[in-house]
Structures are given as structure tokens and as C-alpha cells.
Design a protein around this motif. Structure first.
Motif, PDB file in Angstrom:
ATOM      1  N   GLY A 119       0.810  -1.210   0.000  1.00 15.34           N
ATOM      2  CA  GLY A 119       0.000   0.000   0.000  1.00 15.34           C
ATOM      3  C   GLY A 119       0.844   1.260   0.000  1.00 15.34           C
ATOM      4  N   VAL A 120       1.973   1.224   0.680  1.00 13.58           N
ATOM      5  CA  VAL A 120       2.872   2.377   0.713  1.00 13.58           C
ATOM      6  C   VAL A 120       3.528   2.564  -0.656  1.00 13.58           C
ATOM      7  CG1 VAL A 120       4.985   3.317   1.732  1.00 13.58           C
ATOM      8  CG2 VAL A 120       3.273   2.234   3.193  1.00 13.58           C
ATOM      9  N   VAL A 121       3.909   1.464  -1.292  1.00 16.75           N
ATOM     10  CA  VAL A 121       4.498   1.549  -2.633  1.00 16.75           C
ATOM     11  C   VAL A 121       3.507   2.199  -3.596  1.00 16.75           C
ATOM     12  CG1 VAL A 121       5.473   0.248  -4.552  1.00 16.75           C
ATOM     13  CG2 VAL A 121       5.923  -0.482  -2.214  1.00 16.75           C
ATOM     14  N   ASP A 122       2.232   1.810  -3.493  1.00 19.75           N
ATOM     15  CA  ASP A 122       1.200   2.418  -4.343  1.00 19.75           C
ATOM     16  C   ASP A 122       1.081   3.916  -4.069  1.00 19.75           C
ATOM     17  OD1 ASP A 122       0.678  -0.062  -5.409  1.00 19.75           O
ATOM     18  OD2 ASP A 122      -1.085  -0.444  -4.157  1.00 19.75           O
ATOM     19  N   ALA A 123       1.162   4.307  -2.789  1.00 18.03           N
ATOM     20  CA  ALA A 123       1.070   5.726  -2.435  1.00 18.03           C
ATOM     21  C   ALA A 123       2.280   6.507  -2.952  1.00 18.03           C
ATOM     22  CB  ALA A 123       0.946   5.883  -0.920  1.00 18.03           C
ATOM     23  N   VAL A 124       3.440   5.868  -2.965  1.00 19.89           N
ATOM     24  CA  VAL A 124       4.642   6.503  -3.525  1.00 19.89           C
ATOM     25  C   VAL A 124       4.430   6.770  -5.017  1.00 19.89           C
ATOM     26  CG1 VAL A 124       7.072   6.136  -4.112  1.00 19.89           C
ATOM     27  CG2 VAL A 124       6.245   5.584  -1.816  1.00 19.89           C
ATOM     28  N   ALA A 125       3.936   5.755  -5.728  1.00 19.16           N
ATOM     29  CA  ALA A 125       3.689   5.913  -7.165  1.00 19.16           C
ATOM     30  C   ALA A 125       2.643   6.990  -7.426  1.00 19.16           C
ATOM     31  CB  ALA A 125       3.244   4.578  -7.769  1.00 19.16           C
ATOM     32  N   ALA A 126       1.572   7.024  -6.608  1.00 19.02           N
ATOM     33  CA  ALA A 126       0.524   8.038  -6.777  1.00 19.02           C
ATOM     34  C   ALA A 126       1.076   9.439  -6.544  1.00 19.02           C
ATOM     35  CB  ALA A 126      -0.633   7.761  -5.814  1.00 19.02           C
ATOM     36  N   THR A 127       1.988   9.563  -5.582  1.00 22.91           N
ATOM     37  CA  THR A 127       2.599  10.869  -5.295  1.00 22.91           C
ATOM     38  C   THR A 127       3.447  11.330  -6.473  1.00 22.91           C
ATOM     39  OG1 THR A 127       2.615  10.434  -2.913  1.00 22.91           O
ATOM     40  CG2 THR A 127       4.127  12.119  -3.713  1.00 22.91           C
ATOM     41  N   LEU A 128       4.208  10.425  -7.052  1.00 20.85           N
ATOM     42  CA  LEU A 128       5.018  10.779  -8.221  1.00 20.85           C
ATOM     43  C   LEU A 128       4.124  11.180  -9.383  1.00 20.85           C
ATOM     44  CD1 LEU A 128       7.686   7.936  -7.985  1.00 20.85           C
ATOM     45  CD2 LEU A 128       8.030  10.355  -7.468  1.00 20.85           C
ATOM     46  N   ASP A 129       3.005  10.477  -9.573  1.00 19.47           N
ATOM     47  CA  ASP A 129       2.061  10.845 -10.627  1.00 19.47           C
ATOM     48  C   ASP A 129       1.481  12.240 -10.379  1.00 19.47           C
ATOM     49  OD1 ASP A 129       2.032   8.845 -12.568  1.00 19.47           O
ATOM     50  OD2 ASP A 129       0.778   7.539 -11.352  1.00 19.47           O
ATOM     51  N   ALA A 130       1.218  12.551  -9.110  1.00 22.98           N
ATOM     52  CA  ALA A 130       0.699  13.884  -8.781  1.00 22.98           C
ATOM     53  C   ALA A 130       1.711  14.962  -9.143  1.00 22.98           C
ATOM     54  CB  ALA A 130       0.351  13.953  -7.291  1.00 22.98           C
ATOM     55  N   GLY A 131       2.995  14.664  -8.946  1.00 24.54           N
ATOM     56  CA  GLY A 131       4.032  15.619  -9.309  1.00 24.54           C
ATOM     57  C   GLY A 131       4.109  15.844 -10.809  1.00 24.54           C
ATOM     58  N   LEU A 132       3.730  14.842 -11.575  1.00 23.64           N
ATOM     59  CA  LEU A 132       3.707  14.988 -13.033  1.00 23.64           C
ATOM     60  C   LEU A 132       2.516  15.825 -13.488  1.00 23.64           C
ATOM     61  CD1 LEU A 132       4.643  11.340 -13.977  1.00 23.64           C
ATOM     62  CD2 LEU A 132       5.912  13.347 -14.695  1.00 23.64           C
ATOM     63  N   ALA A 133       1.426  15.747 -12.744  1.00 26.23           N
ATOM     64  CA  ALA A 133       0.195  16.429 -13.147  1.00 26.23           C
ATOM     65  C   ALA A 133       0.168  17.896 -12.749  1.00 26.23           C
ATOM     66  CB  ALA A 133      -1.010  15.711 -12.531  1.00 26.23           C
ATOM     67  N   ASP A 134       0.914  18.273 -11.698  1.00 24.21           N
ATOM     68  CA  ASP A 134       0.792  19.616 -11.128  1.00 24.21           C
ATOM     69  C   ASP A 134       2.188  20.157 -10.809  1.00 24.21           C
ATOM     70  OD1 ASP A 134       0.463  21.799  -9.386  1.00 24.21           O
ATOM     71  OD2 ASP A 134      -1.418  21.005  -8.613  1.00 24.21           O
ATOM     72  N   PRO A 135       2.589  21.278 -11.434  1.00 20.79           N
ATOM     73  CA  PRO A 135       3.934  21.825 -11.194  1.00 20.79           C
ATOM     74  C   PRO A 135       4.209  22.132  -9.725  1.00 20.79           C
ATOM     75  CG  PRO A 135       2.928  22.876 -13.098  1.00 20.79           C
ATOM     76  CD  PRO A 135       1.855  22.061 -12.447  1.00 20.79           C
ATOM     77  N   GLU A 136       3.195  22.613  -8.981  1.00 21.46           N
ATOM     78  CA  GLU A 136       3.433  22.917  -7.566  1.00 21.46           C
ATOM     79  C   GLU A 136       3.577  21.645  -6.740  1.00 21.46           C
ATOM     80  OE1 GLU A 136       2.094  26.146  -5.332  1.00 21.46           O
ATOM     81  OE2 GLU A 136       1.019  27.091  -6.979  1.00 21.46           O
ATOM     82  N   ALA A 137       2.899  20.588  -7.159  1.00 23.46           N
ATOM     83  CA  ALA A 137       3.096  19.298  -6.492  1.00 23.46           C
ATOM     84  C   ALA A 137       4.510  18.793  -6.757  1.00 23.46           C
ATOM     85  CB  ALA A 137       2.066  18.282  -6.987  1.00 23.46           C
ATOM     86  N   ALA A 138       5.013  19.043  -7.965  1.00 21.65           N
ATOM     87  CA  ALA A 138       6.394  18.664  -8.281  1.00 21.65           C
ATOM     88  C   ALA A 138       7.368  19.418  -7.380  1.00 21.65           C
ATOM     89  CB  ALA A 138       6.694  18.958  -9.750  1.00 21.65           C
ATOM     90  N   ASP A 139       7.107  20.710  -7.151  1.00 18.19           N
ATOM     91  CA  ASP A 139       7.973  21.495  -6.259  1.00 18.19           C
ATOM     92  C   ASP A 139       7.903  20.960  -4.831  1.00 18.19           C
ATOM     93  OD1 ASP A 139       8.762  23.132  -8.323  1.00 18.19           O
ATOM     94  OD2 ASP A 139       7.280  24.691  -7.893  1.00 18.19           O
ATOM     95  N   ALA A 140       6.711  20.536  -4.417  1.00 20.12           N
ATOM     96  CA  ALA A 140       6.568  19.971  -3.074  1.00 20.12           C
ATOM     97  C   ALA A 140       7.400  18.703  -2.933  1.00 20.12           C
ATOM     98  CB  ALA A 140       5.093  19.681  -2.785  1.00 20.12           C
ATOM     99  N   ILE A 141       7.393  17.878  -3.966  1.00 17.28           N
ATOM    100  CA  ILE A 141       8.197  16.654  -3.944  1.00 17.28           C
ATOM    101  C   ILE A 141       9.679  16.993  -3.886  1.00 17.28           C
ATOM    102  CG2 ILE A 141       8.920  14.681  -5.359  1.00 17.28           C
ATOM    103  CD1 ILE A 141       5.994  14.493  -6.310  1.00 17.28           C
ATOM    104  N   ARG A 142      10.097  17.950  -4.724  1.00 24.59           N
ATOM    105  CA  ARG A 142      11.514  18.319  -4.776  1.00 24.59           C
ATOM    106  C   ARG A 142      12.018  18.886  -3.453  1.00 24.59           C
ATOM    107  NH1 ARG A 142       9.856  20.675  -9.829  1.00 24.59           N
ATOM    108  NH2 ARG A 142      10.575  19.430 -11.618  1.00 24.59           N
ATOM    109  N   SER A 143      11.119  19.424  -2.630  1.00 23.65           N
ATOM    110  CA  SER A 143      11.546  20.001  -1.351  1.00 23.65           C
ATOM    111  C   SER A 143      12.189  18.951  -0.450  1.00 23.65           C
ATOM    112  CB  SER A 143      10.344  20.632  -0.635  1.00 23.65           C
ATOM    113  OG  SER A 143       9.499  19.634  -0.075  1.00 23.65           O
ATOM    114  N   GLY A 144      11.779  17.680  -0.618  1.00 18.80           N
ATOM    115  CA  GLY A 144      12.312  16.632   0.255  1.00 18.80           C
ATOM    116  C   GLY A 144      11.776  16.708   1.674  1.00 18.80           C
ATOM    117  N   ARG A 145      10.669  17.474   1.857  1.00 11.96           N
ATOM    118  CA  ARG A 145      10.099  17.628   3.195  1.00 11.96           C
ATOM    119  C   ARG A 145       8.607  17.296   3.204  1.00 11.96           C
ATOM    120  NH1 ARG A 145      13.205  22.447   2.683  1.00 11.96           N
ATOM    121  NH2 ARG A 145      11.323  23.743   2.539  1.00 11.96           N
TER     122      ARG A 145
END
Length: 273
Positions: A119-145
Motif C-alpha cells: 500500500g505504501v508503494v502504491d502511495a509513492v507511485a501516486a505521489t510521483l504521478d501527482a508531481g507529473l500532473a501539477d507543477p506545484e506538487a512537483a515542487d513539493a516533492i523536490r523540497s524533500g520535506r
């Protein structure tokens, strides 16, 4: 103060979740002389497991994460241009990169002593997909926080409220709650409204084509694997039949040899041997 807090957060969100509280407490004690700041450090929340895996990837595999997130702008451009060939190509590349990064994050977590359930692996993949769909989500991912996993829903902006520790001022991640969805407007006959409606429809078609392309690729992959499995099964059955024939032949040869041995021993006894 924000920069100083961000530096401390960068350190804290790189440690395994099981050690987060202890590290946060230790940092708070180091700042005992500055109680207001120490209190802000103690307010930093422990990340969810999937968010921690993303933070780990950003630290250990930053180039790969950046390469994946860079596909987001290409996908959006292809969707806007209704370029079906490019959408299909990028969708396939996206799926491969997301799967590879999620798997890599799982391995990094295991090396850090943390098991990652499916389930966590699926959530990781969903988060990466969210970063692809939304530039601000990508920035949130890049923050590392990251504090929690992200999810994209249709064409709505990704909800980033309380998703990042020490977010950039003015970003959606700095908002305390998700932005309210705009109320539907009555559609009139103006050209401007018609153009907007067509744009939304085109975007919906592009997204549906992308999803269909991904589903087709996955179906093709599974069919190929099934054909391979069937060929392997058929080969195994043929090999089993050949081994059975060899066993039967060897059994008959063994019986003949035993019979010949018995005859030879009988003759030797008759000859007084």
C-alpha cells in the motif's frame, strides 16, 4: 528564521520515521536557549511512510526524480496539442519511470531498515504521478520535506494543504486548507465560453487517450507475459514427457541387465564357480 527552520527540517526529514521523534527531541534540546524557535522545531510533524520514501528518493536519487518530474511539462504540452503519438510515448515512459522509482524507493527503505508494504508503494507511485500532473506538487516533492502522500484527482489542482514541512511562502503548500473549488458558472453562448468549453473537452479527450494508451500498453505487456508463460508450460510438459520416456527406457534396460546378471550367475554356479 524560516531558512534556519528549513535547514533543520531538511535534516529531520531524511531520517527513518522510527527515529524521527528522537532526532526532533534532540534538536529541540540543542535549541533550549531559544524557546520560541525550539517550540517551532518541536511542532514539525513526523512524515507518513510514503512521504518519507519520497523524501528518501529526493535525497538519494535526485537526478532520477528530476528526470521524471520533467516529463510533466512535456505531457501537458502534448495534451494541449492533442498529439496522440507523443502522449502515448510519454505515457509509456512515465509509467516505466514511476514504477522504477517506486521500486528503487522500496529498496532504499529496506537498506535503511524500513519495510515498505504494498500500500505504501502504491502511495509513492501516486505521489510521483501527482508531481507529473501539477507543477506545484512537483515542487513539493523536490523540497524533500513531504509530510503526506499526494494524489491527483481529474483536472483539479493537487491538494497540498499541510503536505510540506516549512513550505515556501506564497505556495499552495503554505495554505492551511485546500483551495475551494470554483462554483460552476452558467454557460452562455459567447465565443469565449465556447472556447473554454472546447478546451476543457479537448483536455478530457487527451487525458482519456493517455489513460487508454497506458491501459493498452499494460494489456499488451500482460498478454505477452501470458504467451511466454504458456510457451514455457508447453516446453516443460514436452520435457516431462521426454523424461518419462527416458525413464521407461532406462527401466526396461535395467530389467534386461538384471535378467542377464541372473543368467550369468546361474551359469557360473552350474560350472562350479
Amino acid at each position: 528564521m524560516e531558512d534556519r527552520l528549513a535547514d533543520i527540517a531538511d535534516d529531520l526529514y531524511g531520517v527513518p520515521p522510527a527515529d524521527f521523534i528522537a532526532h526532533r527531541t534532540a534538536r529541540g534540546k540543542e535549541l533550549a536557549g531559544d524557546k520560541p524557535f525550539a517550540a517551532r522545531v518541536k511542532e514539525l510533524r513526523k512524515p507518513a511512510p510514503a512521504a518519507w520514501v519520497i523524501n528518501l528518493l529526493v535525497r538519494a536519487r535526485r537526478a532520477e526524480v528530476d528526470d521524471l518530474l520533467a516529463l510533466g511539462s512535456e505531457l501537458r504540452a502534448a495534451q494541449a496539442a492533442l498529439d496522440r503519438g507523443e502522449i502515448t510515448r510519454l505515457a509509456k515512459e512515465r509509467r516505466a519511470l514511476v514504477t522504477a522509482l517506486a521500486r528503487e524507493g522500496t529498496q532504499l527503505a529496506l537498506e535503511a531498515g524500513q519495510k515498505v508494504p504494498p500500500g505504501v508503494v502504491d502511495a509513492v507511485a501516486a505521489t510521483l504521478d501527482a508531481g507529473l500532473a501539477d507543477p506545484e506538487a512537483a515542487d513539493a516533492i523536490r523540497s524533500g520535506r513531504l509530510l503526506r502522500p499526494l494524489q491527483t484527482i481529474g483536472f483539479e489542482p493537487v491538494d497540498l494543504a499541510e503536505a510540506v514541512a516549512v513550505p515556501e511562502s506564497g505556495s499552495r503548500a503554505a495554505q492551511k486548507r485546500a483551495p475551494e473549488r470554483p462554483r460552476p458558472r452558467a454557460i452562455d453562448d459567447s465565443d469565449a465560453e465556447l472556447r473554454r468549453a472546447r478546451t476543457r473537452a479537448d483536455a478530457a479527450v487527451a487525458r482519456a487517450e493517455q489513460d487508454a494508451a497506458e491501459a493498452a500498453d499494460e494489456f499488451g505487456d500482460l498478454e505477452a507475459r501470458l504467451r511466454g508463460a504458456r510457451r514455457a508450460l508447453a516446453a516443460a510438459e514436452r520435457e516431462a514427457e521426454a523424461l518419462e520416456r527416458q525413464r521407461d527406457t532406462a527401466g526396461r534396460a535395467h530389467e534386461k541387465a538384471r535378467a542377464a546378471l541372473d543368467i550369468a550367475r546361474t551359469r557360473r554356479r552350474e560350472l562350479g564357480g
